[in-house]
Motif scaffolding. Structure first.
Motif, mmCIF file in Angstrom:
data_model
loop_
_atom_site.group_PDB
_atom_site.id
_atom_site.type_symbol
_atom_site.label_atom_id
_atom_site.label_comp_id
_atom_site.label_asym_id
_atom_site.label_seq_id
_atom_site.Cartn_x
_atom_site.Cartn_y
_atom_site.Cartn_z
ATOM 1 N N ARG A 221 -2.939 1.011 -4.739
ATOM 2 C CA ARG A 221 -3.972 1.345 -3.341
ATOM 3 C C ARG A 221 -5.400 1.458 -3.816
ATOM 4 N N ILE A 222 -5.876 1.698 -4.963
ATOM 5 C CA ILE A 222 -7.109 1.671 -5.144
ATOM 6 C C ILE A 222 -7.803 -0.112 -5.218
ATOM 7 N N ALA A 223 -6.766 -0.940 -5.833
ATOM 8 C CA ALA A 223 -7.113 -2.324 -6.149
ATOM 9 C C ALA A 223 -7.115 -2.801 -4.473
ATOM 10 N N LEU A 224 -6.149 -2.569 -3.777
ATOM 11 C CA LEU A 224 -6.174 -2.955 -2.362
ATOM 12 C C LEU A 224 -7.340 -2.286 -1.501
ATOM 13 N N GLY A 225 -7.628 -1.134 -1.561
ATOM 14 C CA GLY A 225 -8.969 -0.616 -0.935
ATOM 15 C C GLY A 225 -10.137 -1.330 -1.415
ATOM 16 N N LEU A 226 -10.365 -1.540 -2.757
ATOM 17 C CA LEU A 226 -11.378 -2.520 -3.133
ATOM 18 C C LEU A 226 -11.239 -3.882 -2.534
ATOM 19 N N PHE B 79 0.621 -1.112 0.148
ATOM 20 C CA PHE B 79 -0.083 0.156 0.052
ATOM 21 C C PHE B 79 1.038 1.372 0.190
ATOM 22 N N LEU B 80 2.046 1.312 0.817
ATOM 23 C CA LEU B 80 2.797 2.523 0.969
ATOM 24 C C LEU B 80 3.832 2.671 -0.437
ATOM 25 N N ASP B 81 4.312 1.190 -0.768
ATOM 26 C CA ASP B 81 5.127 1.291 -1.759
ATOM 27 C C ASP B 81 4.883 1.369 -3.237
ATOM 28 N N GLY B 82 3.379 1.016 -3.317
ATOM 29 C CA GLY B 82 2.752 0.841 -4.676
ATOM 30 C C GLY B 82 2.250 2.088 -5.119
ATOM 31 N N GLY B 83 1.733 2.197 -6.439
ATOM 32 C CA GLY B 83 1.338 3.293 -6.913
ATOM 33 C C GLY B 83 -0.301 3.505 -6.642
ATOM 34 N N PRO B 84 -0.931 4.650 -7.317
ATOM 35 C CA PRO B 84 -2.178 4.879 -6.988
ATOM 36 C C PRO B 84 -3.265 3.839 -7.389
ATOM 37 N N ALA C 116 -2.613 -8.797 -9.025
ATOM 38 C CA ALA C 116 -1.272 -9.732 -9.602
ATOM 39 C C ALA C 116 -0.555 -8.930 -10.552
ATOM 40 N N VAL C 117 -1.219 -8.151 -11.469
ATOM 41 C CA VAL C 117 -0.539 -7.224 -12.466
ATOM 42 C C VAL C 117 0.231 -5.998 -11.749
ATOM 43 N N LEU C 118 -0.703 -5.358 -10.666
ATOM 44 C CA LEU C 118 0.026 -4.172 -10.215
ATOM 45 C C LEU C 118 1.045 -4.373 -9.194
ATOM 46 N N ASP C 119 1.077 -5.509 -8.362
ATOM 47 C CA ASP C 119 1.760 -5.772 -7.306
ATOM 48 C C ASP C 119 3.193 -6.623 -7.626
ATOM 49 N N ARG C 120 3.856 -6.148 -8.652
ATOM 50 C CA ARG C 120 5.036 -7.009 -8.929
ATOM 51 C C ARG C 120 6.323 -6.621 -8.260
ATOM 52 N N GLY C 121 6.478 -5.809 -7.435
ATOM 53 C CA GLY C 121 7.557 -5.311 -6.704
ATOM 54 C C GLY C 121 8.168 -6.412 -5.645
ATOM 55 N N LEU D 286 -11.627 -10.382 -10.497
ATOM 56 C CA LEU D 286 -11.092 -9.028 -11.211
ATOM 57 C C LEU D 286 -10.047 -8.307 -10.360
ATOM 58 N N ASP D 287 -10.367 -8.322 -9.132
ATOM 59 C CA ASP D 287 -9.535 -7.647 -8.120
ATOM 60 C C ASP D 287 -8.171 -8.357 -8.055
ATOM 61 N N ARG D 288 -8.393 -9.666 -7.837
ATOM 62 C CA ARG D 288 -7.323 -10.507 -7.922
ATOM 63 C C ARG D 288 -6.318 -10.601 -8.902
ATOM 64 N N ILE D 289 -6.805 -10.254 -10.200
ATOM 65 C CA ILE D 289 -5.978 -10.055 -11.295
ATOM 66 C C ILE D 289 -5.513 -8.792 -11.223
ATOM 67 N N ALA D 290 -6.034 -7.672 -10.865
ATOM 68 C CA ALA D 290 -5.549 -6.409 -10.904
ATOM 69 C C ALA D 290 -4.427 -6.336 -9.932
#
Length: 124
Positions: free
Chosen positions: A18-23, A10-15, A119-124, A113-117
Motif C-alpha cells: 500500500r505504501i509503495a502504491l501510494g508513493l 491495494f486492497l489485497d496487498g499488505g501495508p 515488483a517484489v511486493l506484488d507477487r499475488g 526504486l518504487d518499481r523494484i519495490a
C-alpha cells in the motif's frame, strides 16, 4: 479481463505494498509536474506555458490510456516497463537540461526504486 485487473493490489496487498502504491501515485504526479516545470524553464514566456499545457495533457493521456490501473489499452508488462522508463527518462533528461539535474535524477531514481519495490511486493 487481464490478470492485472482481476484483483486490486491495494486492497489485497499488505501495508508495504500500500505504501509503495501510494508513493507510485505521488511519483506519477511528480512526472507531470516535472514535465511542466521543464517546459516552462526551457521555453520562457507564453510559448512555454502553451507547451506546458500540451505536454502535461499528452503525458496524462498516454498514462491514462496505457499505464494506469484502468488503462483502456492493455499492454504487456515488458512494454509497460519500457514505456514508463521512456517517459520518466525523458522528463528526467528535460529537467537536467533545464538546470534541475538533481530533480531529474531524483525523479528517475525514485521511479526505479518504487518499481523494484512493487515488483517484489506484488507477487499475488
Amino acid at each position: 479481463m487481464s490478470d492485472r485487473r482481476a484483483r486490486d493490489p491495494f486492497l489485497d496487498g499488505g501495508p508495504a505494498l500500500r505504501i509503495a502504491l501510494g508513493l507510485r501515485f505521488l511519483i506519477e504526479l511528480a512526472l507531470l509536474a516535472g514535465a511542466g516545470t521543464a517546459a516552462v524553464r526551457l521555453l520562457p514566456g507564453g510559448a512555454g506555458w502553451a507547451v506546458t499545457v500540451v505536454a502535461v495533457a499528452v503525458l496524462a493521456a498516454v498514462w491514462g490510456l496505457l499505464l494506469s490501473p484502468k488503462a483502456r489499452v492493455d499492454i504487456r508488462p515488458a512494454g509497460r516497463l519500457c514505456l514508463e522508463a521512456l517517459l520518466f527518462g525523458a522528463v528526467g533528461a528535460a529537467l537536467w537540461v533545464s538546470g534541475l539535474g538533481v530533480a531529474g535524477i531524483a525523479l528517475l531514481a525514485l521511479w526505479a526504486l518504487d518499481r523494484i519495490a512493487l515488483a517484489v511486493l506484488d507477487r499475488g
